[in-house]
Write an enzyme that holds these catalytic residues in place. Structure first.
Site, PDB file in Angstrom:
ATOM      1  N   ASP A 144      -7.122   3.062  -3.398  1.00  0.00           N
ATOM      2  CA  ASP A 144      -7.898   3.090  -2.153  1.00  0.00           C
ATOM      3  C   ASP A 144      -8.176   4.541  -1.776  1.00  0.00           C
ATOM      4  O   ASP A 144      -7.246   5.320  -1.575  1.00  0.00           O
ATOM      5  CB  ASP A 144      -7.108   2.398  -1.029  1.00  0.00           C
ATOM      6  CG  ASP A 144      -7.905   2.274   0.272  1.00  0.00           C
ATOM      7  OD1 ASP A 144      -9.070   2.723   0.316  1.00  0.00           O
ATOM      8  OD2 ASP A 144      -7.344   1.715   1.244  1.00  0.00           O
TER       9      ASP A 144
ATOM     10  N   SER B 201       0.854  -1.178   0.000  1.00  0.00           N
ATOM     11  CA  SER B 201       0.000   0.000   0.000  1.00  0.00           C
ATOM     12  C   SER B 201       0.895   1.234   0.000  1.00  0.00           C
ATOM     13  O   SER B 201       1.737   1.384   0.884  1.00  0.00           O
ATOM     14  CB  SER B 201      -0.895  -0.029   1.242  1.00  0.00           C
ATOM     15  OG  SER B 201      -1.698   1.130   1.306  1.00  0.00           O
TER      16      SER B 201
ATOM     17  N   GLY C 290      -4.542  -4.462   5.507  1.00  0.00           N
ATOM     18  CA  GLY C 290      -3.514  -4.240   6.522  1.00  0.00           C
ATOM     19  C   GLY C 290      -3.831  -2.995   7.325  1.00  0.00           C
ATOM     20  O   GLY C 290      -4.523  -2.098   6.839  1.00  0.00           O
TER      21      GLY C 290
ATOM     22  N   LYS D 180      -2.978   5.068  -2.573  1.00  0.00           N
ATOM     23  CA  LYS D 180      -3.982   5.873  -1.886  1.00  0.00           C
ATOM     24  C   LYS D 180      -4.322   7.069  -2.768  1.00  0.00           C
ATOM     25  O   LYS D 180      -3.410   7.711  -3.318  1.00  0.00           O
ATOM     26  CB  LYS D 180      -3.413   6.369  -0.549  1.00  0.00           C
ATOM     27  CG  LYS D 180      -3.137   5.249   0.451  1.00  0.00           C
ATOM     28  CD  LYS D 180      -4.436   4.648   0.953  1.00  0.00           C
ATOM     29  CE  LYS D 180      -4.168   3.675   2.083  1.00  0.00           C
ATOM     30  NZ  LYS D 180      -5.429   3.093   2.588  1.00  0.00           N
TER      31      LYS D 180
ATOM     32  N   GLU E 269     -11.075   0.761  -3.960  1.00  0.00           N
ATOM     33  CA  GLU E 269     -11.431   0.397  -2.589  1.00  0.00           C
ATOM     34  C   GLU E 269     -12.090   1.584  -1.882  1.00  0.00           C
ATOM     35  O   GLU E 269     -11.541   2.692  -1.880  1.00  0.00           O
ATOM     36  CB  GLU E 269     -10.133  -0.017  -1.879  1.00  0.00           C
ATOM     37  CG  GLU E 269     -10.293  -0.471  -0.445  1.00  0.00           C
ATOM     38  CD  GLU E 269      -8.935  -0.880   0.154  1.00  0.00           C
ATOM     39  OE1 GLU E 269      -7.961  -1.049  -0.605  1.00  0.00           O
ATOM     40  OE2 GLU E 269      -8.866  -1.009   1.385  1.00  0.00           O
TER      41      GLU E 269
ATOM     42  N   LYS F 202      -0.900  -0.880  -4.531  1.00  0.00           N
ATOM     43  CA  LYS F 202      -2.139  -0.167  -4.187  1.00  0.00           C
ATOM     44  C   LYS F 202      -1.755   1.272  -3.872  1.00  0.00           C
ATOM     45  O   LYS F 202      -0.854   1.502  -3.072  1.00  0.00           O
ATOM     46  CB  LYS F 202      -2.799  -0.846  -2.982  1.00  0.00           C
ATOM     47  CG  LYS F 202      -3.723   0.037  -2.145  1.00  0.00           C
ATOM     48  CD  LYS F 202      -4.521  -0.786  -1.172  1.00  0.00           C
ATOM     49  CE  LYS F 202      -4.819  -0.024   0.118  1.00  0.00           C
ATOM     50  NZ  LYS F 202      -5.563  -0.854   1.086  1.00  0.00           N
TER      51      LYS F 202
ATOM     52  N   ASP G  87     -14.031  -1.771   2.090  1.00  0.00           N
ATOM     53  CA  ASP G  87     -13.164  -1.966   3.255  1.00  0.00           C
ATOM     54  C   ASP G  87     -13.946  -1.484   4.482  1.00  0.00           C
ATOM     55  O   ASP G  87     -14.646  -2.278   5.135  1.00  0.00           O
ATOM     56  CB  ASP G  87     -11.851  -1.185   3.037  1.00  0.00           C
ATOM     57  CG  ASP G  87     -10.929  -1.168   4.253  1.00  0.00           C
ATOM     58  OD1 ASP G  87     -11.271  -1.764   5.284  1.00  0.00           O
ATOM     59  OD2 ASP G  87      -9.843  -0.538   4.176  1.00  0.00           O
TER      60      ASP G  87
ATOM     61  N   LYS H  77     -10.558  -7.423   6.961  1.00  0.00           N
ATOM     62  CA  LYS H  77      -9.648  -7.031   8.048  1.00  0.00           C
ATOM     63  C   LYS H  77     -10.238  -7.571   9.343  1.00  0.00           C
ATOM     64  O   LYS H  77     -11.309  -7.122   9.762  1.00  0.00           O
ATOM     65  CB  LYS H  77      -9.549  -5.512   8.142  1.00  0.00           C
ATOM     66  CG  LYS H  77      -8.725  -4.853   7.044  1.00  0.00           C
ATOM     67  CD  LYS H  77      -8.709  -3.353   7.227  1.00  0.00           C
ATOM     68  CE  LYS H  77      -7.889  -2.692   6.139  1.00  0.00           C
ATOM     69  NZ  LYS H  77      -8.103  -1.219   6.148  1.00  0.00           N
TER      70      LYS H  77
HETATM   71  C1  NPQ Z   1      -6.610   0.727   4.450  1.00  0.00           C
HETATM   72  N1  NPQ Z   1      -4.340   0.410   5.466  1.00  0.00           N
HETATM   73  O1  NPQ Z   1      -6.554  -0.251   3.741  1.00  0.00           O
HETATM   74  C2  NPQ Z   1      -5.646   0.955   5.611  1.00  0.00           C
HETATM   75  C3  NPQ Z   1      -5.722   2.309   6.099  1.00  0.00           C
HETATM   76  C4  NPQ Z   1      -4.914   2.724   7.265  1.00  0.00           C
HETATM   77  C5  NPQ Z   1      -2.190  -0.374   4.691  1.00  0.00           C
HETATM   78  O2  NPQ Z   1      -3.581   0.981   3.427  1.00  0.00           O
HETATM   79  C6  NPQ Z   1      -2.863   3.779  11.706  1.00  0.00           C
HETATM   80  C7  NPQ Z   1      -3.774   2.782  11.933  1.00  0.00           C
HETATM   81  C8  NPQ Z   1      -2.689   4.253  10.447  1.00  0.00           C
HETATM   82  C9  NPQ Z   1      -4.512   2.259  10.892  1.00  0.00           C
HETATM   83  C10 NPQ Z   1      -3.239   4.221   8.091  1.00  0.00           C
HETATM   84  C11 NPQ Z   1      -3.438   0.416   4.454  1.00  0.00           C
HETATM   85  C12 NPQ Z   1      -3.416   3.739   9.384  1.00  0.00           C
HETATM   86  C13 NPQ Z   1      -4.346   2.733   9.610  1.00  0.00           C
HETATM   87  C14 NPQ Z   1      -4.002   3.699   7.049  1.00  0.00           C
HETATM   88  C15 NPQ Z   1      -5.077   2.242   8.542  1.00  0.00           C
HETATM   89  O3  NPQ Z   1      -7.533   1.496   4.280  1.00  0.00           O
HETATM   90 MG    MG Z   2      -8.631   0.504   2.741  1.00  0.00          MG
END
Ligand code: NPQ
Ligand code: MG
Length: 382
Positions: free
Chosen positions: A200, A146, A302, A174, A225, A172, A250, A274
């Site tokens: 995402d 990510s 994640g 953002k 996403e 992926k 998600d 998740k």
């Molecule tokens: C997602 N994760 O899929 C999340 C979003 C995310 C790896 O993209 C602290 C705790 C910071 C949880 C940043 C990825 C975070 C978090 C991003 C979750 O949407």
């Molecule tokens: Mg996400």
């Protein structure tokens, strides 16, 4: 201090907050993260006088921005509400945790961390692996990464090239309004037409953005996403009908019921699973089963987990319905030092599913003590 009053059942011994710096800032549509506060839960079971410990990890973020859960809220509800309920049960087993905590509304990430710690302790005591318990069918899983929002296209492409060089099999990115078409086009141009690529939005768009999001169709994305807010299932269904890129949910998927409804509505063509978001790994497995039966592809998301959560996620992602690469990247993608002695590594684009007892990782207690902010003992005796 004794656990005997609870027969062979588990007890929750401790809640601990650690602070870990990220190797680089991670920016999403809801903010920038440079270090992470993480709650760890220590549980224990006693079998014939031998006490075995297990650990769980709470994926709640520092602030309630990904979802309504956050570290301080989770810590409070764990200490004051959830653990007393678990300690009121005789012979507590991991398979009881979700049912015992069901009368408490929400707080899925807090509940998941408790179930996780009990699962790890039980499995270690029994010498069984988590992958074995779940029914994992693979020894290795493909690893995706990510990539956060970057201050410039040049910086973004440098990061993406680094991850491609590290061997990740899927990128992926953002996105958010104003930082979508241009960075997506630039990344697609860099990685070529064959490399799996998805985006995402973390709920940053609205129903008025349907036409704009349709322009992403030009980039042959695996999926988009969570473009819209968590509660907007109908909006996601309308968007999915209007654009070519498959819509993946998600944040919206908070339970088995919501997942089934989202699929029936046409709001979830793909599901990001998740465990923290759905109240635990056992609920996550049931969501996997339901999606598998309905032919909906799933992948494991994640939450910037330590090696504990990463190991558990790798076992989950080894189930047969996880047909898309997940966000289980190498530990070093986020952490300079992980809290386990066998950090997740990516070799040839894949992560090995741990095979040892419990989640299959050993905690580096010296490091954990170094990064600990607070420890709260929670033994039932007080
Ligand atoms: C997602 N994760 O899929 C999340 C979003 C995310 C790896 O993209 C602290 C705790 C910071 C949880 C940043 C990825 C975070 C978090 C991003 C979750 O949407
Ligand atoms: Mg996400």
């Amino acid at each position: 201090m004794t656990v005997r009053a609870h027969g062979h059942g588990a007890v929750i011994r401790e809640l601990r907050e650690i602070r870990l710096p990220l190797v680089s800032p991670f920016q999403t549509s809801f903010g920038v993260q440079t270090s992470r506060r993480i709650l760890l839960v220590r549980a224990a079971v006693e079998r014939e006088g031998v006490v075995t410990e297990g650990w769980g990890e709470c994926v709640a973020g520092d602030e309630p921005t990904y979802s309504s859960e956050y570290v301080d809220g989770a810590a409070l509800v764990i200490r004051e509400v959830l653990v007393p309920r678990l300690h009121a049960v005789d012979d507590l087993a991991a398979s009881d945790v979700a049912r015992v905590l069901e009368p408490v509304r929400g707080h899925q990430m807090a509940k998941a961390a408790l179930e996780m710690a009990v699962l790890d302790a039980e499995l270690r005591a029994d010498g069984r692996s988590f992958a074995g318990l779940l029914g994992a069918t693979r020894t290795h899983i493909p690893s995706g990464v990510s990539v956060g929002i970057h201050p410039s296209i040049d910086a973004l492409l440098a990061s993406v090239q680094g991850y491609v060089d590290d061997g990740y099999v899927r990128i992926k990115l953002k996105i958010e309004p104003g930082l979508d078409l241009e960075p997506v086009a630039a990344v697609r141009d860099l990685i070529g037409p064959e490399m799996p690529f998805q985006v995402d939005a973390n709920a940053a768009y609205t129903r008025h953005d349907v036409e704009h999001l349709g322009r992403l169709d030009a980039f042959d994305l695996l999926l988009i996403e969570q473009p819209l807010p968590e509660d907007d299932l109908l909006g996601h269904a309308q968007l999915a009908a209007a654009i070519g890129t498959p819509v993946c949910l998600d944040e919206s998927i908070t339970s088995e019921t919501v997942c089934a409804d989202a699929i029936d509505l046409g709001a979830a063509e793909i599901v990001n699973i998740k465990p923290g978001r759905v109240g635990g790994y056992l609920a996550a497995r049931r969501i996997h089963d339901l999606c598998h039966e309905r032919g909906i592809p799933v992948w494991c998301g994640g939450m910037l987990e330590t090696g504990i959560g990463r190991a558990a996620n790798a076992a989950l992602a080894a189930l047969p319905g996880f047909t898309l690469p997940g966000d289980i990247s190498a530990s070093r993608r986020f952490w300079a030092r992980d809290v386990v002695t066998e950090p997740i590594d990516v070799v040839g684009g894949h992560v090995a599913v741990p095979t040892g007892p419990g989640f299959g990782v050993t905690l580096d207690m010296a490091l954990i003590e170094e990064v600990t902010a607070t420890v709260t003992p929670l033994d039932p005796a007080g």
